[in-house]
Structures are given as C-alpha cells and as structure tokens.
Write a protein that holds these residues in place. Structure first.
Motif, mmCIF file in Angstrom:
data_model
loop_
_atom_site.group_PDB
_atom_site.id
_atom_site.type_symbol
_atom_site.label_atom_id
_atom_site.label_comp_id
_atom_site.label_asym_id
_atom_site.label_seq_id
_atom_site.Cartn_x
_atom_site.Cartn_y
_atom_site.Cartn_z
ATOM 1 N N LYS A 273 -29.558 99.786 36.033
ATOM 2 C CA LYS A 273 -28.979 98.544 36.556
ATOM 3 C C LYS A 273 -27.618 98.795 37.203
ATOM 4 O O LYS A 273 -27.342 98.320 38.315
ATOM 5 C CB LYS A 273 -28.842 97.539 35.410
ATOM 6 C CG LYS A 273 -28.427 96.148 35.841
ATOM 7 C CD LYS A 273 -28.445 95.194 34.653
ATOM 8 C CE LYS A 273 -28.027 93.795 35.080
ATOM 9 N NZ LYS A 273 -28.019 92.842 33.932
ATOM 10 N N ILE A 274 -26.763 99.587 36.530
ATOM 11 C CA ILE A 274 -25.407 99.849 37.048
ATOM 12 C C ILE A 274 -25.463 100.687 38.319
ATOM 13 O O ILE A 274 -24.812 100.374 39.326
ATOM 14 C CB ILE A 274 -24.546 100.557 35.970
ATOM 15 C CG1 ILE A 274 -24.273 99.590 34.802
ATOM 16 C CG2 ILE A 274 -23.228 101.051 36.559
ATOM 17 C CD1 ILE A 274 -23.684 100.260 33.586
ATOM 18 N N VAL A 275 -26.235 101.774 38.282
ATOM 19 C CA VAL A 275 -26.345 102.654 39.458
ATOM 20 C C VAL A 275 -26.939 101.893 40.634
ATOM 21 O O VAL A 275 -26.449 101.980 41.768
ATOM 22 C CB VAL A 275 -27.193 103.905 39.129
ATOM 23 C CG1 VAL A 275 -27.487 104.705 40.395
ATOM 24 C CG2 VAL A 275 -26.468 104.778 38.107
ATOM 25 N N SER A 276 -27.979 101.122 40.375
ATOM 26 C CA SER A 276 -28.631 100.346 41.427
ATOM 27 C C SER A 276 -27.668 99.355 42.063
ATOM 28 O O SER A 276 -27.591 99.239 43.291
ATOM 29 C CB SER A 276 -29.843 99.616 40.842
ATOM 30 O OG SER A 276 -30.465 98.834 41.835
ATOM 31 N N ALA A 277 -26.912 98.619 41.217
ATOM 32 C CA ALA A 277 -25.974 97.615 41.725
ATOM 33 C C ALA A 277 -24.882 98.255 42.574
ATOM 34 O O ALA A 277 -24.492 97.724 43.628
ATOM 35 C CB ALA A 277 -25.363 96.843 40.560
ATOM 36 N N THR A 278 -24.375 99.409 42.138
ATOM 37 C CA THR A 278 -23.311 100.105 42.870
ATOM 38 C C THR A 278 -23.795 100.528 44.256
ATOM 39 O O THR A 278 -23.106 100.352 45.265
ATOM 40 C CB THR A 278 -22.843 101.348 42.088
ATOM 41 O OG1 THR A 278 -22.382 100.941 40.789
ATOM 42 C CG2 THR A 278 -21.707 102.056 42.819
ATOM 43 N N LEU A 279 -25.009 101.066 44.317
ATOM 44 C CA LEU A 279 -25.557 101.531 45.588
ATOM 45 C C LEU A 279 -25.919 100.378 46.513
ATOM 46 O O LEU A 279 -25.683 100.424 47.725
ATOM 47 C CB LEU A 279 -26.789 102.404 45.335
ATOM 48 C CG LEU A 279 -26.522 103.752 44.638
ATOM 49 C CD1 LEU A 279 -27.838 104.387 44.203
ATOM 50 C CD2 LEU A 279 -25.757 104.698 45.545
ATOM 51 N N LYS A 280 -26.474 99.312 45.935
ATOM 52 C CA LYS A 280 -26.843 98.142 46.748
ATOM 53 C C LYS A 280 -25.618 97.492 47.367
ATOM 54 O O LYS A 280 -25.649 97.025 48.510
ATOM 55 C CB LYS A 280 -27.605 97.129 45.891
ATOM 56 C CG LYS A 280 -29.053 97.511 45.623
ATOM 57 C CD LYS A 280 -29.752 96.455 44.776
ATOM 58 C CE LYS A 280 -31.223 96.809 44.569
ATOM 59 N NZ LYS A 280 -31.913 95.813 43.701
#
Length: 450
Positions: free
Chosen positions: A17-24
């Motif tokens: 969730k954290i990695v995805s949000a940062t990249l998005k």
C-alpha cells in the motif's frame, strides 16, 4: 507524460500500500501482487517497465521471480527489497541481474530515485534497440540505389565481405557513396548490434588525431584535464570507418598499423594496453598504390587495410542507374518539403544522361534539390537545371566547384526568402547583408520576381 507501469510484489499488505501510493503520487501506474505466483500471472498478461519485489516471499522466492522475469524479458529492470540486515542477499540478487536494491524500511525519496533511474535506463536501451533496427534496415546493401551491372558487382562484394571479420578498403571518387557502403558492410555483419564510428582523417588536425583515435589519460599533456576515451575504444564490438585514410599523417599510420597488428591500444600518457575487438573499414579517393610508391603512405599499412577491396564505380560508369537515383532523390525531397513533384521532362532526363557527373551521386542529388526548390509545377523542366549541364564534357569538372558555391548561395537566399514570405528587407536581415546587396544577388541568380 508517458505512463509507466510498475509491478510491486510483497506479501505484506501495508508495504504494498505504501510503495504503491508513493509511486502513484509521482504519476506511475502501479499494480501489486502478494506472491511470486501472482506476479508471474500478471507479468504474463501485461507489459511492465519495472518490477519491485521483496526477496522473502511465500512459495517461490524473490530470487526465483527475478530469474523468471529475466528469462522472459532480460531488459525489464527488477529492484529487490530486503531487510536491513540481509544486504548480502540483495548483492547476490544483483549478481543475478537485479538492477538495484532497497533496504527496509523503504525510504520514499530513495524509492522514487531508484525507480526513475531504472525506467530511464530501460527506455534508453529500448530506444537504442529500435534505432539500431532502423539503421540496419536503412543501410543494408539492398537499400543502395542501383541496378546496373557495375552496382550488382558492388552488392555481391558487400554481401560476401560483410560476413567476414577482414579489414576492408573502399575506393571511389568523391561523392560516390563510400560511407553508405561502409555502413552496409557493418549492418550486414555480425557486428550490426555494435557501434559504427566514423572518423574523418582529413577533418581532424594531425596534432590531436592521436588523442581522438586512442584517447588520453588525465594530465597526459597541457589541457588534458580529464581522461578521454578514444574513438577506437568507443567502437569496441563494432566497426570503425576511417574516411579519407590517404590523408592520415605518416606517424599516425605507424600507430594505426600497430593497432591492426596487435588489436590493442595505449592511451596517450597511459601505461596499460587495452584489448579491442574492432573491425576497420577504410575509404579513400586517392590511388594508394601511387601514394605508396611516392612514400606518402606506408606499404605495410596498405596491405593490412587492403585485405578486401570494394571499388565503387563513378556515376558516369553506371548511367543506367540515373533514372532510379533521380526519382529516389525526388521522392526524398517530396517527403521532406511536402511538395508533390511527380517527375522530370524528357529533356531533363536526357541532360542527366548526357552529363558526365564529375561530382558523382552527390552532384546529382544537389542538382535535383536545386531544381526542386525552384520548380513550382508538378514536373521539373529544363529551365530549372544549372547552365553547366549544357557545357561540353571537358568543361564540366572545372564548372562543378564553381557551381557548388553558386548553388549553396542560391539555396541560402531562397531559404531566407521563404522564411520571410519573400520580404526582401527581412530576408536581407536574416542573411546579414543589405537589401541592395540581396537584390543584386537575386538578379544574378535569376530570383527577382518578374
């Protein structure tokens, strides 16, 4: 901005969730998977520019996932994630093809930096592959225009020598297309995926030629503030085209000979020899046999270069190709300028066939470009040809150099006039001359409106 697809693989929901949000947030399109098996399924169905995976996963490990991805598409970068105390595992993964690693807990800035670098290198690699593929198609021997018997012989020779590793000497008059033949040899060989480096021996001053060819170490001479890689080294794995080899200084001929004998170089000011895998294609418009006899070219170097020879016939020996070449250059101009000129009047083609073309194919192309610029109709007429095409054959060569200067000036003036909608005052400003000077030149070049 192009949308880049990233696949994030981790069995921990919060990390996904954290990695995805940062990249998005940075504009990337992100998909996630909680196992190698799920990641493989998604990789089979979609196209990804980057995969970020934890090394410790249920079922197949991150290392196994890395191996699978590299077996399917070796160019896709894989960034591995590992616990802080397990950096050794990450180093092992990089040895197996991982682009980089991130240590937990993941730093957002580091994540974005690594992702950006990985995708940029991936895109650059893809662009290089596409460019090399395009060049290979453009410069295969079959793309050289000509169906005459002399050119069929050239094609057959190119096809034969391209498959070898031998040095090649391309001989022919100026304007016959020696570099085009050299590129055809390169892109028809096993070295097509490697670099093609052109070195103009006539254009580089002798005092800096050694450094250009072999490179130099920092401090090797005054002004050598940093190490420089030479052109031969840049061509490692590919082909070097030595244009106008007959102009090479005798001292440099000796050093080039040593390279051809030993296949290694020594940078200026260096102490370590560097092995290279380079094929040499040299070209000249001189009679090297005569140059050797007159001691202006080393005999031993000549024999090293002259393993295989390709002679390109001058245009006057392949006049059957003139209609093909003329139409090719006309189509090329239509593609560049957007006009739709369809062909030539019979009188024009007759003039082309009668002319001796001392400047060869290059002169023909320049002549057609000039006529194309001037011609307002769908067919190029004789009045748009330079006067020299009506000259007796013995006067042509002397007229060609004069024509080059006149045609260059005329092309620049027409370009300036077109840019300014034929406003003579503005065109004069663009050219850096007075309006009166411009009108005089236009009158002499028959460019003044009727």
């Amino acid at each position: 901005m192009q949308e880049y697809n990233i696949l994030v693989v981790d069995d921990e929901k919060n990390i996904r969730k954290i990695v995805s949000a940062t990249l998005k947030k940075e504009g990337y399109a992100v998909e996630t998977a909680q196992s190698s098996e799920e990641a493989i399924e998604k990789f089979e169905q979609g196209a990804y520019h980057l995969v970020i995976t934890d090394l410790k996963l249920p079922g197949k490990t991150g290392i196994e996932l890395l191996g699978y991805i590299k077996s399917r598409d070796a160019d896709v970068p894989v960034v591995v994630v590992t616990a802080f105390g397990s950096i050794e595992n990450a180093v092992n993964a990089m040895k197996k093809g991982a682009f980089n690693y991130l240590a937990k807990p993941i730093n957002s800035d580091e994540l974005l930096s690594v992702a950006k670098e990985a995708i940029e290198k991936y895109e650059l690699k893809r662009e290089n592959i596409a460019l090399k593929s395009e060049l290979k198609g453009k410069y295969t021997f079959s793309s050289i225009i000509g169906k005459s018997a002399p050119m069929e012989e050239v094609f057959a020779t190119i096809n034969m020598v391209a498959k070898t590793q031998s040095n090649i000497l391309v001989v022919g008059e100026s304007g016959t297309g020696k570099e085009l033949v050299a590129r055809a040899v390169h892109y028809g060989s096993e070295r097509a995926g490697g670099p093609f480096v052109t070195i103009d021996c006539a254009a580089i001053p002798p005092e800096i030629m050694e450094s250009e060819l072999f490179g130099h170490e920092k401090g090797a001479f005054t002004g050598a503030h940093e190490k420089k890689t030479g052109l031969l080294e840049h061509a490692n794995g590919g082909t070097v085209f030595l244009d106008e080899i007959g102009e090479l200084d005798l001292n440099l001929q000796k050093k080039l000979l040593r390279f051809l004998q030993e296949r290694e170089i020594l940078r200026v000011g260096g102490s370590s020899r560097i092995k290279l895998n380079v094929r040499i294609v040299a070209a000249t418009n001189k009679d090297l046999d005569q140059e050797v006899r007159e001691k202006r070219f080393r005999e031993d170097l000549f024999y090293r270069l002259n393993v295989m020879k390709i002679r390109i016939p001058p245009l006057r020996e392949r006049k059957d190709d003139i209609p093909l070449l003329a139409q090719h250059f006309l189509d090329k101009m239509n593609g560049i300028e957007g006009k739709h000129i369809q062909g030539f009047e019979d009188a024009v083609m007759n003039a082309f066939l009668r002319h001796e073309w001392p400047g060869n194919v290059r002169e023909l192309e320049n002549t057609i470009e000039r006529a194309y610029i001037l011609c307002p109709t769908v067919t190029i007429g004789q009045k748009y040809l330079p006067a020299k095409l009506a000259l007796p054959a013995q006067d042509e060569r002397g007229a060609f150099d004069q024509m080059n200067l006149i045609e260059t000036e005329k092309r620049l003036i027409v370009k300036a006039l077109n840019q300014t909608s034929w406003n003579q005052s503005k065109a004069a400003e663009v050219l850096g001359i007075t309006r009166k000077q411009l009108r005089t030149k236009m009158k002499n070049l028959e460019l003044l409106p009727e």
